[in-house]
Scaffold this motif. Structure first.
Motif, PDB file in Angstrom:
ATOM      1  N   THR A 187       0.836  -1.199   0.000  1.00 36.35           N
ATOM      2  CA  THR A 187       0.000   0.000   0.000  1.00 36.35           C
ATOM      3  C   THR A 187       0.871   1.249   0.000  1.00 36.35           C
ATOM      4  N   LEU A 188       1.842   1.278   0.892  1.00 30.37           N
ATOM      5  CA  LEU A 188       2.720   2.449   0.993  1.00 30.37           C
ATOM      6  C   LEU A 188       3.690   2.517  -0.184  1.00 30.37           C
ATOM      7  N   TYR A 189       4.268   1.386  -0.545  1.00 29.10           N
ATOM      8  CA  TYR A 189       5.265   1.344  -1.614  1.00 29.10           C
ATOM      9  C   TYR A 189       4.681   1.763  -2.962  1.00 29.10           C
ATOM     10  N   SER A 190       3.482   1.278  -3.281  1.00 28.11           N
ATOM     11  CA  SER A 190       2.936   1.472  -4.627  1.00 28.11           C
ATOM     12  C   SER A 190       2.654   2.928  -4.962  1.00 28.11           C
ATOM     13  N   GLY A 232      16.569  -0.943  -4.323  1.00 32.16           N
ATOM     14  CA  GLY A 232      16.084  -2.097  -3.597  1.00 32.16           C
ATOM     15  C   GLY A 232      15.544  -3.215  -4.452  1.00 32.16           C
ATOM     16  N   TRP A 233      15.611  -3.062  -5.771  1.00 31.16           N
ATOM     17  CA  TRP A 233      15.067  -4.115  -6.637  1.00 31.16           C
ATOM     18  C   TRP A 233      15.914  -5.376  -6.510  1.00 31.16           C
ATOM     19  N   PRO A 234      15.300  -6.512  -6.291  1.00 31.01           N
ATOM     20  CA  PRO A 234      16.069  -7.766  -6.173  1.00 31.01           C
ATOM     21  C   PRO A 234      16.475  -8.282  -7.539  1.00 31.01           C
ATOM     22  N   ALA A 235      17.576  -9.019  -7.571  1.00 36.62           N
ATOM     23  CA  ALA A 235      17.949  -9.706  -8.790  1.00 36.62           C
ATOM     24  C   ALA A 235      17.135 -10.984  -8.890  1.00 36.62           C
ATOM     25  N   GLY A 236      17.134 -11.586 -10.068  1.00 38.60           N
ATOM     26  CA  GLY A 236      16.397 -12.843 -10.216  1.00 38.60           C
ATOM     27  C   GLY A 236      15.411 -12.772 -11.342  1.00 38.60           C
ATOM     28  N   ASP A 237      14.824 -13.913 -11.638  1.00 41.66           N
ATOM     29  CA  ASP A 237      13.935 -14.018 -12.779  1.00 41.66           C
ATOM     30  C   ASP A 237      12.528 -13.557 -12.461  1.00 41.66           C
ATOM     31  N   ASP A 238      11.890 -12.982 -13.460  1.00 40.55           N
ATOM     32  CA  ASP A 238      10.472 -12.618 -13.367  1.00 40.55           C
ATOM     33  C   ASP A 238       9.626 -13.815 -13.784  1.00 40.55           C
ATOM     34  N   MET A 239       8.317 -13.726 -13.500  1.00 34.87           N
ATOM     35  CA  MET A 239       7.386 -14.766 -13.933  1.00 34.87           C
ATOM     36  C   MET A 239       7.043 -14.563 -15.406  1.00 34.87           C
ATOM     37  N   ALA A 285       1.533   4.419 -17.896  1.00 36.19           N
ATOM     38  CA  ALA A 285       0.153   4.435 -18.365  1.00 36.19           C
ATOM     39  C   ALA A 285      -0.205   3.062 -18.922  1.00 36.19           C
ATOM     40  N   PHE A 286      -1.394   2.606 -18.596  1.00 30.23           N
ATOM     41  CA  PHE A 286      -1.852   1.289 -19.029  1.00 30.23           C
ATOM     42  C   PHE A 286      -1.952   1.206 -20.546  1.00 30.23           C
ATOM     43  N   ASP A 287      -1.414   0.126 -21.086  1.00 28.41           N
ATOM     44  CA  ASP A 287      -1.555  -0.199 -22.502  1.00 28.41           C
ATOM     45  C   ASP A 287      -1.704  -1.713 -22.575  1.00 28.41           C
ATOM     46  N   LEU A 288      -2.785  -2.176 -23.166  1.00 25.38           N
ATOM     47  CA  LEU A 288      -3.108  -3.593 -23.130  1.00 25.38           C
ATOM     48  C   LEU A 288      -2.006  -4.463 -23.716  1.00 25.38           C
ATOM     49  N   ASP A 289      -1.540  -4.128 -24.897  1.00 29.41           N
ATOM     50  CA  ASP A 289      -0.513  -4.959 -25.520  1.00 29.41           C
ATOM     51  C   ASP A 289       0.777  -4.964 -24.709  1.00 29.41           C
ATOM     52  N   ARG A 290       1.101  -3.832 -24.134  1.00 27.51           N
ATOM     53  CA  ARG A 290       2.297  -3.748 -23.283  1.00 27.51           C
ATOM     54  C   ARG A 290       2.168  -4.666 -22.078  1.00 27.51           C
ATOM     55  N   VAL A 291       1.011  -4.656 -21.434  1.00 25.29           N
ATOM     56  CA  VAL A 291       0.791  -5.485 -20.253  1.00 25.29           C
ATOM     57  C   VAL A 291       0.831  -6.972 -20.605  1.00 25.29           C
ATOM     58  N   LEU A 292       0.222  -7.356 -21.709  1.00 21.56           N
ATOM     59  CA  LEU A 292       0.213  -8.761 -22.113  1.00 21.56           C
ATOM     60  C   LEU A 292       1.622  -9.306 -22.332  1.00 21.56           C
ATOM     61  N   HIS A 293       2.575  -8.417 -22.602  1.00 22.65           N
ATOM     62  CA  HIS A 293       3.946  -8.851 -22.892  1.00 22.65           C
ATOM     63  C   HIS A 293       4.924  -8.425 -21.805  1.00 22.65           C
ATOM     64  N   THR A 294       4.428  -8.262 -20.582  1.00 22.80           N
ATOM     65  CA  THR A 294       5.302  -7.852 -19.490  1.00 22.80           C
ATOM     66  C   THR A 294       5.266  -8.879 -18.364  1.00 22.80           C
ATOM     67  N   ARG A 295       6.421  -9.388 -18.011  1.00 26.48           N
ATOM     68  CA  ARG A 295       6.524 -10.355 -16.920  1.00 26.48           C
ATOM     69  C   ARG A 295       6.344  -9.649 -15.581  1.00 26.48           C
ATOM     70  N   TYR A 296       6.216 -10.412 -14.513  1.00 27.04           N
ATOM     71  CA  TYR A 296       5.979  -9.811 -13.197  1.00 27.04           C
ATOM     72  C   TYR A 296       6.671 -10.607 -12.105  1.00 27.04           C
ATOM     73  N   ARG A 297       6.673 -10.043 -10.890  1.00 25.88           N
ATOM     74  CA  ARG A 297       7.289 -10.685  -9.732  1.00 25.88           C
ATOM     75  C   ARG A 297       6.214 -11.089  -8.734  1.00 25.88           C
ATOM     76  N   ILE A 298       6.386 -12.284  -8.147  1.00 29.45           N
ATOM     77  CA  ILE A 298       5.449 -12.722  -7.112  1.00 29.45           C
ATOM     78  C   ILE A 298       6.101 -12.767  -5.736  1.00 29.45           C
ATOM     79  N   ASP A 299       7.406 -12.498  -5.677  1.00 25.29           N
ATOM     80  CA  ASP A 299       8.138 -12.686  -4.427  1.00 25.29           C
ATOM     81  C   ASP A 299       8.565 -11.372  -3.780  1.00 25.29           C
ATOM     82  N   THR A 300       8.131 -10.246  -4.332  1.00 21.67           N
ATOM     83  CA  THR A 300       8.550  -8.958  -3.781  1.00 21.67           C
ATOM     84  C   THR A 300       7.581  -7.886  -4.265  1.00 21.67           C
TER      85      THR A 300
END
Length: 297
Positions: free
Chosen positions: A205-208, A290-297, A218-233
């Motif tokens: 909540t605070l970080y975002s 503070g961004w961690p290294a490692g693979d995205d989903m 800014a949201f763009d549908l095609d951009r989002v469909l092709h962007t990986r994400y993190r579940i661990d941070t």
């Protein structure tokens, strides 16, 4: 996966009947005093943190459906209020459900809510969604007519998508329903929160909305469909919508137009979670601190 298996085993050991659509009756008598205390603590903490940080529709929705109680809410009582508002209802489930069954629930205006509560030592982080995440995080916005229609549109569109496109659907859901932000010029960094993964988390909540580390694009549908994400941070990038009407277009017609034949999209190499591309509309460019290294989903 082990935690999920243990929770499903708990249902069987307790004699709870899981139906073919993975729903159960909310076993209200199984909530302990600790469960109710955890709900009360989390609700009061998050409600205070979200003031001025979450979109107005979320705050209003939580009150409208009766989440402001000092105990785990009755799913039946919440459903009655939600049905009166937008025709949605919630159904109790043991935990995560198979993708197709999840989409079928959404397509029929049913939102699956995990029945069990996290332990007192898990207040700030829980790997698997629990009752607080599902009920407090997701359900309030279903009282908003446009958002409610957007989620149903997602369920309907997803049912027509081939299985190998599921990673694309997951990215879209992740960056909107779970971790979405909305433009708000007078708010910190010009955004407010609507995503369930943010509103149910003290740290995110605070970080975002306040940290300088993440990108806000800014949201763009095609951009989002092709962007990986993190579940661990915390997220490296947040995508910012202008309105729930924009979200409705993306989750319904947008999916249908792009994923009807998914081969072309699946073969496109995705971008890393923290990338900023030349065509992006940048609201705030992250410092990456503070961004961690490692693979995205």
């Amino acid at each position: 996966m082990a935690a999920a298996t243990a929770k499903l085993q708990e249902q069987f050991d307790a004699g709870l009947t899981t139906r073919p659509d993975f729903t159960i009756d909310q076993p209200y008598e199984r909530y302990s005093a600790a469960d109710h205390a955890v709900w009360d603590l989390l609700y009061r903490r998050q409600r205070a943190l979200l003031e001025g940080r979450a979109c107005d529709a979320f705050i209003e929705g939580a009150l409208r459906i009766g989440l402001n109680v000092a105990h785990v809410p009755s799913f039946e009582a919440v459903s009655e209020r939600l049905m009166a508002a937008t025709g949605w209802r919630i159904v109790a489930v043991p935990g995560l459900v198979p993708d197709r069954i999840f989409f079928e629930h959404l397509a029929n205006r049913r939102f699956p809510v995990t029945w069990w509560m996290r332990r007192p030592d898990q207040l700030d982080y829980l790997q698997e969604p629990d009752c607080f995440h599902d009920l407090f995080g997701h359900v309030p916005l279903l009282a908003d007519p446009v958002f409610a229609d957007a989620i149903q549109a997602y369920g309907r569109a997803a049912l027509g998508v081939e299985a190998r496109a599921l990673p694309l659907l997951a990215r879209l859901y992740w960056y909107t329903v779970e971790f979405g932000l909305m433009r708000e010029p007078n708010a910190p960094n010009g955004v407010k929160i609507y995503g369930a993964g943010i509103v149910s988390s003290k740290g995110e909540t605070l970080y975002s909305v306040e940290s300088a580390a993440p990108n806000r694009l800014a949201f763009d549908l095609d951009r989002v469909l092709h962007t990986r994400y993190r579940i661990d941070t915390f997220q490296k990038t947040y995508f910012v919508i202008d309105s729930f009407a924009q979200l409705f277009d993306a989750l319904g017609a947008g999916i249908e137009s792009r994923l009807g034949s998914a081969a072309r999209l699946i073969d496109v190499a995705p971008h890393a979670a923290g990338d900023v591309l030349p065509g992006d509309i940048v609201i705030t460019r992250g410092t990456r601190e503070g961004w961690p290294a490692g693979d995205d989903m």
